[in-house]
Write a protein that holds these residues in place. Sequence first.
Motif, PDB file in Angstrom:
ATOM      1  N   THR A 148       0.844  -1.196   0.000  1.00 37.46           N
ATOM      2  CA  THR A 148       0.000   0.000   0.000  1.00 37.46           C
ATOM      3  C   THR A 148       0.878   1.243   0.000  1.00 37.46           C
ATOM      4  N   GLU A 149       1.897   1.240   0.844  1.00 34.53           N
ATOM      5  CA  GLU A 149       2.824   2.380   0.913  1.00 34.53           C
ATOM      6  C   GLU A 149       3.597   2.536  -0.398  1.00 34.53           C
ATOM      7  N   VAL A 150       4.035   1.420  -0.974  1.00 32.80           N
ATOM      8  CA  VAL A 150       4.769   1.466  -2.244  1.00 32.80           C
ATOM      9  C   VAL A 150       3.924   2.091  -3.339  1.00 32.80           C
ATOM     10  N   THR A 151       2.680   1.666  -3.457  1.00 36.11           N
ATOM     11  CA  THR A 151       1.824   2.174  -4.528  1.00 36.11           C
ATOM     12  C   THR A 151       1.425   3.627  -4.276  1.00 36.11           C
ATOM     13  N   GLU A 152       1.253   3.984  -3.019  1.00 38.17           N
ATOM     14  CA  GLU A 152       0.903   5.382  -2.698  1.00 38.17           C
ATOM     15  C   GLU A 152       2.066   6.312  -3.025  1.00 38.17           C
ATOM     16  N   ARG A 153       3.293   5.841  -2.788  1.00 33.17           N
ATOM     17  CA  ARG A 153       4.461   6.656  -3.142  1.00 33.17           C
ATOM     18  C   ARG A 153       4.545   6.863  -4.656  1.00 33.17           C
ATOM     19  N   LYS A 154       4.236   5.813  -5.388  1.00 33.80           N
ATOM     20  CA  LYS A 154       4.246   5.938  -6.861  1.00 33.80           C
ATOM     21  C   LYS A 154       3.186   6.934  -7.312  1.00 33.80           C
ATOM     22  N   ASP A 155       2.005   6.858  -6.730  1.00 34.25           N
ATOM     23  CA  ASP A 155       0.906   7.754  -7.121  1.00 34.25           C
ATOM     24  C   ASP A 155       1.217   9.202  -6.796  1.00 34.25           C
ATOM     25  N   ALA A 156       2.032   9.416  -5.742  1.00 35.99           N
ATOM     26  CA  ALA A 156       2.344  10.780  -5.312  1.00 35.99           C
ATOM     27  C   ALA A 156       3.374  11.456  -6.210  1.00 35.99           C
ATOM     28  N   LYS A 157       4.067  10.676  -7.018  1.00 39.96           N
ATOM     29  CA  LYS A 157       5.117  11.248  -7.886  1.00 39.96           C
ATOM     30  C   LYS A 157       4.494  11.983  -9.077  1.00 39.96           C
TER      31      LYS A 157
END
Length: 202
Positions: free
Chosen positions: A193-202
Amino acid sequence: MSMNYTVGKPWSKKDLLDYLNHHLKESRVRHILGVAQAAKELSKLYGIDPDKVERAALYHDILKDKDKIWLVSYMRQHGEEPGEGLLAWKTLHAPAGSIFAKEVGGERDEETLNAIRYHTTGRPGMSLAEKIIFVSDYIEEGRDFDGVEQLRTLARKDLDQAVLASLLSSISYLKKRNDHVMTQSLEAVAYYTEVTERKDAK
């Protein structure tokens, strides 16, 4: 079939297929071959050796037809306690299969062994091979459940998102059946969840 079940030269693909065809039921072999094909296809997309993921796929359910008593005994014979797996014994074929691949099949590649070991529960920080096997187990051509086509599409676009979606689907299924959800799976959900949220925030 004549095969020396001792550690020596690692089993070839032919050795593996011979073992599967002689020891597993036909439907299980069909699933395993489907996972191997899906894994090879994803390996080409994500730039990893297809032979590595194919070997992991061919081993991943090699002990799936064994019962709880056999799996627990096998793990303990090789110095490993099943731990929380006793609450979810249908996951035990994964760590036991990893032991089998090493001790019987002569497999020495750690990434391959981990891909076998964690293909049911997942874990935080999986390697590329681990993620490919984990997802391929859900999207192989024999799978037929609501959302599988979307998951197949997602796997070709973003492997981390596909891992997360597969984990959430698996956990939802287990909860509906009132089955135990492994802590490792919950930790993997938090991680991806954290990995995908970091990607979305870029």
